[in-house]
Write a protein that holds these residues in place. Structure first.
Motif, PDB file in Angstrom:
ATOM      1  N   UNK A 134       0.828  -1.205   0.000  1.00 27.24           N
ATOM      2  CA  UNK A 134       0.000   0.000   0.000  1.00 27.24           C
ATOM      3  C   UNK A 134       0.867   1.261   0.000  1.00 27.24           C
ATOM      4  N   UNK A 135       1.892   1.283   0.821  1.00 26.60           N
ATOM      5  CA  UNK A 135       2.762   2.457   0.912  1.00 26.60           C
ATOM      6  C   UNK A 135       3.477   2.730  -0.409  1.00 26.60           C
ATOM      7  N   UNK A 136       3.931   1.668  -1.077  1.00 26.49           N
ATOM      8  CA  UNK A 136       4.608   1.841  -2.368  1.00 26.49           C
ATOM      9  C   UNK A 136       3.611   2.270  -3.450  1.00 26.49           C
ATOM     10  N   UNK A 137       2.423   1.672  -3.443  1.00 26.51           N
ATOM     11  CA  UNK A 137       1.430   1.976  -4.482  1.00 26.51           C
ATOM     12  C   UNK A 137       0.833   3.369  -4.323  1.00 26.51           C
ATOM     13  N   UNK A 138       0.885   3.936  -3.118  1.00 26.80           N
ATOM     14  CA  UNK A 138       0.336   5.271  -2.902  1.00 26.80           C
ATOM     15  C   UNK A 138       1.154   6.346  -3.602  1.00 26.80           C
ATOM     16  N   UNK A 139       2.361   6.008  -4.011  1.00 22.49           N
ATOM     17  CA  UNK A 139       3.205   6.977  -4.709  1.00 22.49           C
ATOM     18  C   UNK A 139       3.680   6.382  -6.021  1.00 22.49           C
ATOM     19  N   UNK A 140       2.782   6.213  -7.009  1.00 22.15           N
ATOM     20  CA  UNK A 140       3.120   5.512  -8.256  1.00 22.15           C
ATOM     21  C   UNK A 140       4.177   6.215  -9.094  1.00 22.15           C
ATOM     22  N   UNK A 141       4.405   7.508  -8.878  1.00 19.30           N
ATOM     23  CA  UNK A 141       5.402   8.215  -9.685  1.00 19.30           C
ATOM     24  C   UNK A 141       6.807   7.716  -9.394  1.00 19.30           C
TER      25      UNK A 141
END
Length: 447
Positions: A138-145
């Motif tokens: 979730x933490x990684x996917x929250x910042x897709x850039x």
């Protein structure tokens, strides 16, 4: 900034990101199992596997770069079909099956072997692991850039190094010789390998990951559609080569392992046994490390893609909320267990995969028949009907009357009887489009 192309470094990073997004749970499990069961026919079987496990995903990425997204492609059949097909596909490749599977595979290979006898029979280790796994996702996917930097430049090289250690050791000190093929690999190793490639879900995943790839390219300043397509092709080739090398290596390990560790029930057990045979107790830790990273990167990509899509069709719910929703839901589903997830997913994939393949191929040929929806309809109807029967057969629900009635179709007995009807249907649709097109022209001239 509006670039017409990217440097090789940037393209290579995108290619590594795409490889990491593809290379997840099923990719680690299925090639070794193919190698074990195919035995001496492993090289024939792996060719079929590479067609559906590598070639078709590459073509799917190109189709997405050319057409925009999967719903745009599916809308050519009918707008209602476009929404239904796309939603079902995202749910299957996302929170219903593929995303939870990344956690269960990680747990059963990377954690379960190291649990005590008491803990291994309890429910709480998987529960705790799945919660932690999806918090990180979730933490990684929250910042897709930052996906290109985090996945392409950090996680993927670590994963490749770990896998390389196992593979090199297996080649230097072979565990044994391939055994005689079993089951369907005895009579049709190529076709069996072809169908096994379905289970990786990579062709469907390519349609999902296309959003991330195109977004990453555009984020680097490339806006021209032709340039984006070229970069997608280059990045896709990099990912495809990486996947092919790893698949061949894992299939080789699976084919040589039975002599040393005996026949195993699944690819995870084969890899675990092979790693321990080659490296002792340290082998299990090395394998677990590789599995967790492979599954984590795929999980991040799937949740990011699914959240982007559902935010697009339901903009009232933000991307970040969808990421959280899918993470929580997937953590809950993961606790069903790996075996049950696979049992549920295989029949569904057997039904959906042919529809996705036909849609991809027709989208690439769209200009040939001027995008006539009748071509899509006439090709997809027989494909869907036959795929339903194949899906039922896979689920163990065999209706003899249907199977006997369709047995005349070429390749039906090996599970890909939809190919010829799809081709014939497309041809019929093309003829109809020409006839109706001519009639429309005559009406226009009379007016």
């Amino acid at each position: 900034m509006n670039n017409s192309t990217l440097s090789f470094k940037h393209i290579f990073s995108i290619g590594l990101m795409l490889f990491a997004l593809f290379f997840g749970a099923g990719n680690m499990i299925f090639p070794p199992f193919l190698g074990q069961d195919a035995g001496t026919e492993v090289w024939v079987a792996i060719i079929g596997f590479l067609i559906t496990g590598v070639g078709l995903p590459l073509i799917a990425i190109i189709a997405i770069a050319k057409n925009g997204d999967v719903q745009t492609m599916a809308n050519r059949v009918h707008p209602v079909y476009g929404i239904i097909f796309t939603v079902v596909m995202y749910l299957v490749i996302g929170p219903l099956f593929a995303i939870p599977r990344t956690a269960t595979v990680s747990f059963e290979i990377g954690v379960f072997p190291f649990l005590s006898e008491t803990a291994s029979s309890a429910f709480w280790p998987l529960l705790i692991f799945s919660i932690v796994f999806f918090i990180i996702t979730c933490l990684l996917a929250l910042n897709p850039t930052k996906l290109v930097d985090v996945i392409g430049n950090i996680l993927t090289p670590i994963l490749l190094i770990v896998l390389g250690i196992i593979v090199v050791k297996a080649f230097i000190t072979p565990m044994g010789s391939p055994q005689a093929p079993v089951g369907a690999y005895q009579d049709g190793p190529f076709f069996k390998g072809f169908i096994e490639g379905y289970l990786t879900m990579d062709t469907i995943a390519a349609l999902v990951f296309g959003i991330i790839v195109i977004g990453s390219i555009q984020g680097l300043g490339v806006k021209n559609k032709h340039s984006i397509m070229k970069i997608c092709i280059y990045a896709g080739i990099i990912a495809a080569v990486g996947l092919a090398v790893v698949y061949v290596a894992l299939a080789y390990i699976g084919s040589t392992a039975p002599e040393a560790i005996g026949a195993q029930a699944n690819g995870g057990a084969i890899l675990s046994g092979a790693a321990q045979f080659l490296f002792g107790s340290a082998g299990g830790y090395i394998l677990g490390f590789a599995i967790i990273f492979a599954c984590l990167t795929t999980s991040v990509g799937l949740i990011s893609s699914c959240a982007s899509y559902f935010n697009k069709i339901m903009p009232s719910i933000s991307y970040k909320k969808f990421v959280i929703i899918f993470s929580v839901f997937s953590a809950a589903i993961a606790n069903i267990g790996l075996t049950q997830l696979i049992n549920f997913s295989v029949p569904v994939l057997t039904f959906i995969y042919p529809l996705a393949i036909v849609l991809i191929v027709l989208s690439l040929m769209n200009n040939v028949f001027k995008g006539a929806s009748i071509v899509y309809i006439c090709a997809l109807i027989p494909t869907g009907l036959i795929s339903v029967v194949d899906g039922l057969n896979t689920a163990g629900i065999k209706i003899e009357a249907l199977n006997n009635g369709l047995s005349f179709l070429p390749l039906f007995n090996v599970g890909i009887g939809w190919i010829v009807p799809a081709i014939i249907g497309a041809i019929i649709g093309y003829i109809i489009s020409i006839i109706t097109g001519s009639k429309e022209e005559l009406v226009t001239e009379k007016k």
